[in-house]
Write a protein that holds these residues in place. Structure first.
Motif, PDB file in Angstrom:
ATOM      1  N   SER A  24       0.824  -1.202   0.000  1.00 48.26           N
ATOM      2  CA  SER A  24       0.000   0.000   0.000  1.00 48.26           C
ATOM      3  C   SER A  24       0.863   1.259   0.000  1.00 48.26           C
ATOM      4  O   SER A  24       0.614   2.204  -0.766  1.00 48.26           O
ATOM      5  CB  SER A  24      -0.933   0.007   1.213  1.00 48.26           C
ATOM      6  OG  SER A  24      -1.634   1.228   1.310  1.00 48.26           O
ATOM      7  N   LEU A  25       1.892   1.286   0.851  1.00 54.04           N
ATOM      8  CA  LEU A  25       2.766   2.457   0.911  1.00 54.04           C
ATOM      9  C   LEU A  25       3.504   2.632  -0.412  1.00 54.04           C
ATOM     10  O   LEU A  25       3.621   3.750  -0.921  1.00 54.04           O
ATOM     11  CB  LEU A  25       3.763   2.317   2.057  1.00 54.04           C
ATOM     12  CG  LEU A  25       4.789   3.450   2.181  1.00 54.04           C
ATOM     13  CD1 LEU A  25       4.103   4.792   2.384  1.00 54.04           C
ATOM     14  CD2 LEU A  25       5.768   3.169   3.316  1.00 54.04           C
TER      15      LEU A  25
ATOM     16  N   THR B 103       2.619   1.782  -3.427  1.00 53.08           N
ATOM     17  CA  THR B 103       1.741   2.307  -4.476  1.00 53.08           C
ATOM     18  C   THR B 103       1.482   3.797  -4.264  1.00 53.08           C
ATOM     19  O   THR B 103       1.428   4.567  -5.236  1.00 53.08           O
ATOM     20  CB  THR B 103       0.402   1.547  -4.504  1.00 53.08           C
ATOM     21  OG1 THR B 103      -0.245   1.671  -3.228  1.00 53.08           O
ATOM     22  CG2 THR B 103       0.619   0.081  -4.813  1.00 53.08           C
ATOM     23  N   GLN B 104       1.352   4.222  -3.018  1.00 55.14           N
ATOM     24  CA  GLN B 104       1.121   5.638  -2.746  1.00 55.14           C
ATOM     25  C   GLN B 104       2.357   6.481  -3.068  1.00 55.14           C
ATOM     26  O   GLN B 104       2.237   7.612  -3.559  1.00 55.14           O
ATOM     27  CB  GLN B 104       0.731   5.828  -1.283  1.00 55.14           C
ATOM     28  CG  GLN B 104      -0.646   5.267  -0.925  1.00 55.14           C
ATOM     29  CD  GLN B 104      -0.985   5.519   0.525  1.00 55.14           C
ATOM     30  OE1 GLN B 104      -1.301   6.642   0.913  1.00 55.14           O
ATOM     31  NE2 GLN B 104      -0.894   4.475   1.343  1.00 55.14           N
TER      32      GLN B 104
ATOM     33  N   SER C  52       2.677   6.806  -6.899  1.00 57.36           N
ATOM     34  CA  SER C  52       1.684   7.720  -7.464  1.00 57.36           C
ATOM     35  C   SER C  52       1.896   9.165  -7.015  1.00 57.36           C
ATOM     36  O   SER C  52       1.269  10.086  -7.550  1.00 57.36           O
ATOM     37  CB  SER C  52       0.275   7.278  -7.051  1.00 57.36           C
ATOM     38  OG  SER C  52       0.088   7.415  -5.642  1.00 57.36           O
TER      39      SER C  52
ATOM     40  N   HIS D  73       1.332  10.254  -3.904  1.00 57.70           N
ATOM     41  CA  HIS D  73       0.431  10.620  -2.819  1.00 57.70           C
ATOM     42  C   HIS D  73       1.079  10.504  -1.441  1.00 57.70           C
ATOM     43  O   HIS D  73       0.526  10.963  -0.453  1.00 57.70           O
ATOM     44  CB  HIS D  73      -0.844   9.763  -2.873  1.00 57.70           C
ATOM     45  CG  HIS D  73      -1.745  10.138  -4.015  1.00 57.70           C
ATOM     46  ND1 HIS D  73      -1.578   9.598  -5.271  1.00 57.70           N
ATOM     47  CD2 HIS D  73      -2.761  11.023  -4.106  1.00 57.70           C
ATOM     48  CE1 HIS D  73      -2.496  10.125  -6.081  1.00 57.70           C
ATOM     49  NE2 HIS D  73      -3.208  10.994  -5.404  1.00 57.70           N
ATOM     50  N   LYS D  74       2.241   9.860  -1.368  1.00 54.29           N
ATOM     51  CA  LYS D  74       3.034   9.822  -0.138  1.00 54.29           C
ATOM     52  C   LYS D  74       4.466  10.167  -0.507  1.00 54.29           C
ATOM     53  O   LYS D  74       4.941   9.849  -1.602  1.00 54.29           O
ATOM     54  CB  LYS D  74       2.990   8.428   0.496  1.00 54.29           C
ATOM     55  CG  LYS D  74       1.660   8.071   1.134  1.00 54.29           C
ATOM     56  CD  LYS D  74       1.490   8.721   2.500  1.00 54.29           C
ATOM     57  CE  LYS D  74       2.368   8.075   3.535  1.00 54.29           C
ATOM     58  NZ  LYS D  74       2.114   8.630   4.896  1.00 54.29           N
TER      59      LYS D  74
ATOM     60  N   HIS E 197       0.120  16.973  -1.416  1.00 51.38           N
ATOM     61  CA  HIS E 197      -0.888  15.925  -1.582  1.00 51.38           C
ATOM     62  C   HIS E 197      -1.808  15.810  -0.368  1.00 51.38           C
ATOM     63  O   HIS E 197      -2.929  15.312  -0.478  1.00 51.38           O
ATOM     64  CB  HIS E 197      -0.218  14.586  -1.879  1.00 51.38           C
ATOM     65  CG  HIS E 197       0.268  14.471  -3.290  1.00 51.38           C
ATOM     66  ND1 HIS E 197      -0.565  14.254  -4.358  1.00 51.38           N
ATOM     67  CD2 HIS E 197       1.514  14.582  -3.812  1.00 51.38           C
ATOM     68  CE1 HIS E 197       0.133  14.217  -5.466  1.00 51.38           C
ATOM     69  NE2 HIS E 197       1.398  14.411  -5.173  1.00 51.38           N
TER      70      HIS E 197
END
Length: 394
Positions: free
Chosen positions: A36-37, A39-40, A43, A45-46, A376
């Motif tokens: 999850s981290l 992918t963020q 993208s 977003h993190k 973000h």
């Protein structure tokens, strides 16, 4: 395969992951971070934390700079810093040619003072001024040391090589920083000062720390401690020993060794209690404040952001503390605040770092990724944050 148009650390991770034939899930299984981290981060977003970047670089068998994208060429050109790198490269390359017949060096005292002044400029985060003066001083001290070798001159030359390393790291030229460290070893050997050699091992350890090679970093710290055994038990030796423990605490934190972190911070605190604040000991500023700041950094590296902020709340930076180190502390604090969901506080910390050391903050990977993360986080980007993002080149 060209890099994507939206060029940031996350897109570079995705680019190199695909080149390695890995899916996001496949890469996440090779690093100590969740799918999850990852992918963020890819993208955007993190933010991509330094420890995650190092883990990905190790998993993909590439250099960290392939993911960080430094140096930031456009911004360096705008600040007229890119043009200063080539003369530094040339000065570092001419170390073994002996004395330059075109140079008439100043006295040893004046050359030592000039080398100390360059260190002071780095501590004040005046990167442009230091980078401009550095090549000429390296050439002048090199000539003086070859003509009339002395411990003082070789130590002064070691100092200029240390400055070259600092400039290179702060501007993202990591290949050049490695050359500077090699030259530092060459000059330190001629100075016959074990403290200089130990400091150089400490700096080498931080290079491997950045690359995610924590075992090598720990070995280099141990080597530095062994070298210190050759030096008399002076206040200066204690300061360097304490600094080695601080470096070891950060390496242990990145490696997930909480007990090691506590042990090294405790040792460093003991040395700080014994000698007080030791300013300007072989370019170090060891003391209780430095120990407190490293406790913040170590907790951030262990992703214990609440603990990091509690330690940060207890930090009281002296008015005369090095500007470069103070700015670095505020960048670290901003990262912890952002990760804890305190976006407004994080923005204030980044702005404070910028006011203290604008050039250093502009090229600091942690500042850049924190600003991206704040963008973000914000549903509506405040004008101040929007301006800050443009300033760092996002």
């Amino acid at each position: 395969m060209p890099l994507p148009d939206e060029d940031h650390t996350g897109t570079r991770i995705a680019h190199h992951r695909k080149r390695a034939g890995l899916t996001q899930r496949g890469l996440s299984q090779k690093i100590p971070y969740s799918y999850s981290l990852l992918t963020q981060v890819e993208s955007g977003h993190k933010s991509a934390s330094p420890d995650l970047v190092a883990a990905v670089a190790r998993a993909l068998h590439i250099d960290v700079t392939a993911l960080t994208g430094q140096p930031y060429v456009t911004e360096l050109q705008q600040d007229r810093l890119a043009e200063l790198i080539r003369p530094i490269r040339e000065a570092l390359d001419l170390y073994d040619l002996g004395a330059d017949p075109e140079i008439t060096p100043r006295s040893t005292d004046r050359l030592q003072a000039a080398a100390d002044h360059l260190c002071a400029q780095i501590r004040a985060a005046k990167l442009h001024d230091a980078a401009r003066a550095l090549p000429g001083l390296v050439a002048e001290i090199t000539t003086a040391a070859h003509r009339t070798p002395s411990t003082d001159l070789w130590a002064a030359l070691t100092s200029t090589y240390r400055t070259a390393h600092d400039v290179s790291v702060k501007l993202g030229y990591y290949d050049l920083s490695t050359v500077a460290l090699d030259r530092m070893a060459w000059a330190a050997e001629r100075a016959s000062d074990p403290l200089l050699s130990a400091v150089r091992q400490y700096m080498r350890a931080l290079v491997y720390f950045r690359e995610g090679e924590y075992v090598i970093g720990q070995r280099l710290i141990s080597s530095g401690q062994d070298i210190l055994g050759q030096a008399p038990r002076t206040r200066e030796r204690h300061a360097v020993t304490g600094q080695l423990h601080l470096g070891a605490s950060i390496i242990a934190a990145r490696a997930g060794d909480g007990e090691g972190v506590a042990a090294h911070l405790s040792e460093a605190a003991d040395y700080a209690d014994q000698i007080g604040d030791a300013q300007n000991v072989h370019w170090l500023s060891f003391g209780s404040t430095n120990v407190a700041v490293h406790a913040v950094s170590a907790n951030i590296e262990m992703r214990q952001y609440g603990a990091a902020l509690r330690h940060a709340a207890d930090v009281a930076l002296p008015d005369d503390w090095a500007v470069s180190r103070a700015a670095h502390f505020y960048v670290d604090q901003a990262r912890a605040q952002m990760e804890a969901g305190r976006g407004e506080a994080a923005l204030k910390s980044i702005i404070r770092a910028r006011r203290l050391a604008p050039q250093q903050t502009r090229y600091h990977p942690g500042a850049r990724e924190t600003v991206r993360g704040l963008v973000h986080m914000s549903r509506r980007t405040p004008d101040t944050l929007d301006h800050l993002a443009a300033w760092v080149g996002l």
